[in-house]
Design a protein around this motif. Structure first.
Motif, PDB file in Angstrom:
ATOM      1  N   UNK A   1      66.125  56.271  42.589  1.00 38.90           N
ATOM      2  CA  UNK A   1      66.768  56.575  43.876  1.00 38.90           C
ATOM      3  C   UNK A   1      67.643  57.826  43.828  1.00 38.90           C
ATOM      4  N   UNK A   2      67.746  58.462  42.661  1.00 38.71           N
ATOM      5  CA  UNK A   2      68.551  59.683  42.588  1.00 38.71           C
ATOM      6  C   UNK A   2      67.961  60.648  41.565  1.00 38.71           C
ATOM      7  N   UNK A   3      67.754  61.883  42.001  1.00 35.45           N
ATOM      8  CA  UNK A   3      67.279  62.950  41.128  1.00 35.45           C
ATOM      9  C   UNK A   3      68.401  63.963  40.960  1.00 35.45           C
TER      10      UNK A   3
ATOM     11  N   UNK B   1      78.015  65.943  48.653  1.00 31.72           N
ATOM     12  CA  UNK B   1      76.956  66.563  47.843  1.00 31.72           C
ATOM     13  C   UNK B   1      76.359  65.542  46.884  1.00 31.72           C
ATOM     14  N   UNK B   2      77.223  64.773  46.223  1.00 26.68           N
ATOM     15  CA  UNK B   2      76.732  63.765  45.287  1.00 26.68           C
ATOM     16  C   UNK B   2      75.936  62.677  46.001  1.00 26.68           C
ATOM     17  N   UNK B   3      76.404  62.276  47.175  1.00 30.49           N
ATOM     18  CA  UNK B   3      75.669  61.257  47.928  1.00 30.49           C
ATOM     19  C   UNK B   3      74.313  61.782  48.391  1.00 30.49           C
ATOM     20  N   UNK B   4      74.252  63.051  48.740  1.00 28.08           N
ATOM     21  CA  UNK B   4      73.015  63.616  49.297  1.00 28.08           C
ATOM     22  C   UNK B   4      71.859  63.611  48.301  1.00 28.08           C
TER      23      UNK B   4
ATOM     24  N   UNK C   1      79.476  60.268  57.528  1.00 27.56           N
ATOM     25  CA  UNK C   1      78.188  60.821  57.928  1.00 27.56           C
ATOM     26  C   UNK C   1      77.623  59.943  59.033  1.00 27.56           C
ATOM     27  N   UNK C   2      77.217  60.578  60.108  1.00 24.93           N
ATOM     28  CA  UNK C   2      76.558  59.868  61.214  1.00 24.93           C
ATOM     29  C   UNK C   2      75.134  60.385  61.292  1.00 24.93           C
ATOM     30  N   UNK C   3      74.179  59.506  61.002  1.00 22.35           N
ATOM     31  CA  UNK C   3      72.766  59.911  60.937  1.00 22.35           C
ATOM     32  C   UNK C   3      72.596  61.109  60.006  1.00 22.35           C
ATOM     33  N   UNK C   4      73.343  61.098  58.893  1.00 24.15           N
ATOM     34  CA  UNK C   4      73.218  62.139  57.876  1.00 24.15           C
ATOM     35  C   UNK C   4      74.038  63.393  58.121  1.00 24.15           C
ATOM     36  N   UNK C   5      74.757  63.447  59.234  1.00 26.72           N
ATOM     37  CA  UNK C   5      75.533  64.651  59.585  1.00 26.72           C
ATOM     38  C   UNK C   5      77.028  64.343  59.507  1.00 26.72           C
TER      39      UNK C   5
END
Length: 247
Positions: A26-28, A63-66, A86-90
């Motif tokens: 789930x994380x790269x 950044x780390x979550x993204x 973040x709302x819908x990723x924003x």
């Protein structure tokens, strides 16, 4: 309205150090797989996402979550210990501006801690001012560093929290419990049942205010919560939440 507030690292997702028989990456990070979920937890998360509001809440920066890909896009995510929404990723500018106002009373203490850590020979990582919200670094002899910080800081305004070698100087009022209350005031449109899960001292407050809380076995919680599990923590609490909402 049911909401699950869940910590991420070592609660929902795990590093490669954790023994998981069947797992989903789930994380790269830097071209390598950095975090996993169990296949069972991954499937449970997707089932729950169709039935309740899932809100990850983490000390990770935006950044780390993204870097994380859960296979779902949560409608809301709380990063930086709740300082960033973040709302819908924003990112919500309004939420962040309010967060800066919330942490302003602790600014002098955070600056003092930063200056102290910059000079401390036990520090082994750069000293970071995370989004003007809190201070982060890594140290050897972390417990001793925390003791020394507590001797010079006004601990009514900040907390010195650590997890192994990771050290955080966190505004007292930037915590997950208060963040959840703030989130519900602004976004809940009806009566809420709160589920919360976490593994460290950062998560204690939110677990205690939840209607139904889940904690790692080694986390000292004063309120009666669920921590009587065998196997992987994420498999346990996701399964329990699904059982509750089916009742």
């Amino acid at each position: 309205m049911n909401i699950l507030f869940t910590d991420l690292d070592n609660t929902l997702i795990y590093s490669k150090k954790t023994d998981i028989a069947e797992k989903v990456p789930v994380e790269l990070y830097n071209g390598e797989i950095n975090s996993f979920m169990s296949k069972y937890s991954y499937e449970l998360l997707h089932k729950l996402n169709e039935k309740i509001l899932i809100v990850p809440i983490t000390t990770r920066t935006y950044i780390q979550y993204s870097r994380i890909e859960l296979g779902i896009i949560p409608k809301y995510v709380l990063c930086a210990n709740g300082g960033i929404l973040l709302k819908d990723g924003i990112k919500s500018d309004e939420w962040y501006k309010e967060s800066l106002d919330i942490v302003k009373p602790s600014s002098d203490e955070r600056e003092k801690a930063y200056a102290f850590l910059q000079k401390d020979k036990r520090r082994k990582f750069e000293c970071r001012n995370i989004d003007d919200l809190f201070i982060f670094t890594k140290c050897d002899e972390t417990e001793d560093v925390v003791r020394d910080l507590k001797a010079i800081l006004d601990m009514t305004k900040v907390e010195a929290l650590y997890n192994k070698d990771k050290l955080y100087i966190m505004p007292k009022n930037l915590n997950k419990a208060d963040t959840i209350k703030r989130f519900i005031r602004e976004y809940a449109t009806e009566k809420v049942q709160i589920f919360a899960a976490g593994d460290t001292e950062f998560d204690t407050g939110m677990i205690e205010i939840a209607d139904i809380g889940f904690a790692h076995k080694d986390l000292n919680i004063s309120k009666n919560i669920f921590n009587d599990y065998e196997g992987l923590f994420s498999d346990f609490y996701l399964e329990k939440v699904l059982e509750y909402i089916k009742e």
